[in-house]
Design a protein around this motif. Sequence first.
Motif, short mmCIF file in Angstrom:
data_model
loop_
_atom_site.label_atom_id
_atom_site.label_comp_id
_atom_site.label_asym_id
_atom_site.label_seq_id
_atom_site.Cartn_x
_atom_site.Cartn_y
_atom_site.Cartn_z
N VAL A 290 61.65 39.83 -12.04
CA VAL A 290 61.57 38.37 -11.94
C VAL A 290 60.38 37.85 -12.74
CG1 VAL A 290 61.24 36.43 -10.37
CG2 VAL A 290 62.77 38.30 -9.73
N MET A 291 59.23 38.54 -12.65
CA MET A 291 58.05 38.10 -13.40
C MET A 291 58.32 38.11 -14.90
SD MET A 291 54.53 39.34 -11.57
CE MET A 291 54.90 41.08 -11.42
N ARG A 292 58.92 39.19 -15.39
CA ARG A 292 59.21 39.29 -16.82
C ARG A 292 60.22 38.22 -17.25
NH1 ARG A 292 58.38 43.36 -20.12
NH2 ARG A 292 60.52 43.38 -20.92
N ALA A 293 61.22 38.00 -16.40
CA ALA A 293 62.24 37.00 -16.72
C ALA A 293 61.63 35.61 -16.80
CB ALA A 293 63.36 37.04 -15.67
N ARG A 294 60.81 35.26 -15.83
CA ARG A 294 60.21 33.92 -15.83
C ARG A 294 59.22 33.75 -16.98
NH1 ARG A 294 58.70 31.34 -10.18
NH2 ARG A 294 60.30 29.77 -10.55
N TYR A 296 59.58 35.00 -19.91
CA TYR A 296 60.43 34.73 -21.07
C TYR A 296 61.01 33.31 -21.00
CZ TYR A 296 64.03 35.55 -24.63
OH TYR A 296 64.82 35.48 -25.74
N ILE A 297 61.45 32.92 -19.82
CA ILE A 297 62.02 31.58 -19.63
C ILE A 297 61.01 30.51 -19.99
CG2 ILE A 297 62.76 29.93 -17.85
CD1 ILE A 297 64.17 32.35 -16.48
N ARG A 298 59.75 30.67 -19.57
CA ARG A 298 58.73 29.65 -19.85
C ARG A 298 58.44 29.53 -21.34
NH1 ARG A 298 56.46 31.74 -14.81
NH2 ARG A 298 56.84 30.15 -13.24
N GLN A 299 58.62 30.61 -22.06
CA GLN A 299 58.40 30.55 -23.51
C GLN A 299 59.56 29.93 -24.26
OE1 GLN A 299 56.64 34.18 -25.39
NE2 GLN A 299 56.84 35.02 -23.33
N GLY A 304 67.01 26.54 -25.53
CA GLY A 304 68.40 26.66 -25.12
C GLY A 304 68.88 28.08 -24.91
N ILE A 305 68.00 28.98 -24.50
CA ILE A 305 68.39 30.38 -24.27
C ILE A 305 69.41 30.48 -23.14
CG2 ILE A 305 66.28 31.42 -25.15
CD1 ILE A 305 65.31 31.58 -22.22
N VAL A 333 69.39 32.81 -11.93
CA VAL A 333 68.57 32.70 -13.13
C VAL A 333 68.84 31.36 -13.82
CG1 VAL A 333 67.98 33.77 -15.34
CG2 VAL A 333 68.68 35.20 -13.42
N HIS A 334 70.11 30.97 -13.87
CA HIS A 334 70.46 29.68 -14.48
C HIS A 334 69.80 28.53 -13.74
CE1 HIS A 334 73.01 26.09 -15.13
NE2 HIS A 334 73.03 26.53 -16.37
N ASP A 335 69.78 28.58 -12.41
CA ASP A 335 69.11 27.54 -11.63
C ASP A 335 67.63 27.46 -12.00
OD1 ASP A 335 71.45 26.96 -10.28
OD2 ASP A 335 70.99 28.30 -8.59
N ASP A 336 67.01 28.62 -12.18
CA ASP A 336 65.59 28.67 -12.50
C ASP A 336 65.33 28.06 -13.88
OD1 ASP A 336 63.22 29.85 -11.06
OD2 ASP A 336 62.85 30.65 -13.07
N MET A 337 66.16 28.39 -14.85
CA MET A 337 66.02 27.82 -16.19
C MET A 337 66.24 26.31 -16.17
SD MET A 337 67.47 30.39 -19.11
CE MET A 337 69.14 30.48 -18.49
#
Length: 393
Positions: A290-294, A296-299, A304-305, A333-337
């Motif tokens: 989750v940490m790695r995913a978030r 990446y998401i923040r970057q 539009g990833i 994950v989509h909700d988080d993005m």
Amino acid sequence: MVSKPSSYQVALFLKARGDYGREIIAGVCDYVRSTRSVWDLLLHEDFRDSVDGISEWSGHGIIADFDDPDFESTLSDLNIPVIGVGGSYQRESDYPRNVPYVATDNEKLVTEAYTHLVDMGLPRFAFYGSPEAHRYRWAVEREKVYLKLCARDLTKPEIFRGKGTFGPDWDEILSDVIAWLRELPKPIGIIAVTDSRARHILQACILADIAVPEEVSIVGIDDDPLLRMLTRIPISSVRQGTRKMGQIAASMLHRRLKGAILDEPRIIIPPAGLNPQISSRYQPIYDPYVMRARHYIRQFAGQGIKVAQVAAYVGVSRTTLETHFRRAFGWTVHDDMLAFRLQLAREMLEEGERSLERIAELSGFTSNQYMHAVFKRELGCSPREYQRQQVIR
């Protein structure tokens, strides 16, 4: 008969390349526009090369950066009014003598950053300072404040000064910062002595795959909008009261030009507040996927990833990553993005500087219409209505 406005030639020995100097200059201009006096303002950015022969200058007054002790000693004995601007000091003997002085409150700047990280729930703290101590005494003062706060709270201080910022040494600078970051206990909150140094930390974290803010939370000082634009993850920062410093310095000089004796030869200006951004919004998360995913998401959420790209970055299947997110938060994950994109759009709407189409593009929505639908569903209002609500507040 209407009297002719007074006219003065005033030299500004201030750096306009950073937000600190620019805002002081803007404050000086604010004051000048509020008077009937005519000021011919001369800006000397490279003032260390401009000071030779200043004693023969025929102007009326000077507002100067006194953070450099060599420059301070050169201007302190002139026969024209001089107002110094710079940082505050813990020792009385460090302040300029016989020169009116307007200072940014270094103690409150660092304390505000430190308190913010405490409020975010961080258990430990570090400080990224500057190696150029002689010419930048404010950096030393801010480090002293950090040490005092650590001593008060019985926490172990972690200090790294690194190298100066020079283009050819950029890779070496980041390499040293990465090595320091890897040795630090996590999670940790880091106070950077300036926004420029905060950017070093952020770029090093991105290169080293260290999650921001879950592992390293960052707060800078200056709240420089240009530097914020240069980073993938917006950096939290304490705003200095620099515009007010410029206004007060100009007011003090004006009174001295008219022959008045100043009742307050030294004025300390507190911070103008903290601008909280993603870099310090710490949430305790113990799942490495989750940490790695978030991180990446923040970057890249604004680009539009897709969920599949996030899973590929983490190195697991989409199904596995979704399971970890549901276990950690109860959402996908989509909700988080989507939540992150919504936050980006809200912040840009509050700034009020871009069109809706541009905001939709920069925040990662596929279209203005999609952004409108998400705002209506999640916030109960359109993007434009949300913007108007912020203006009313």
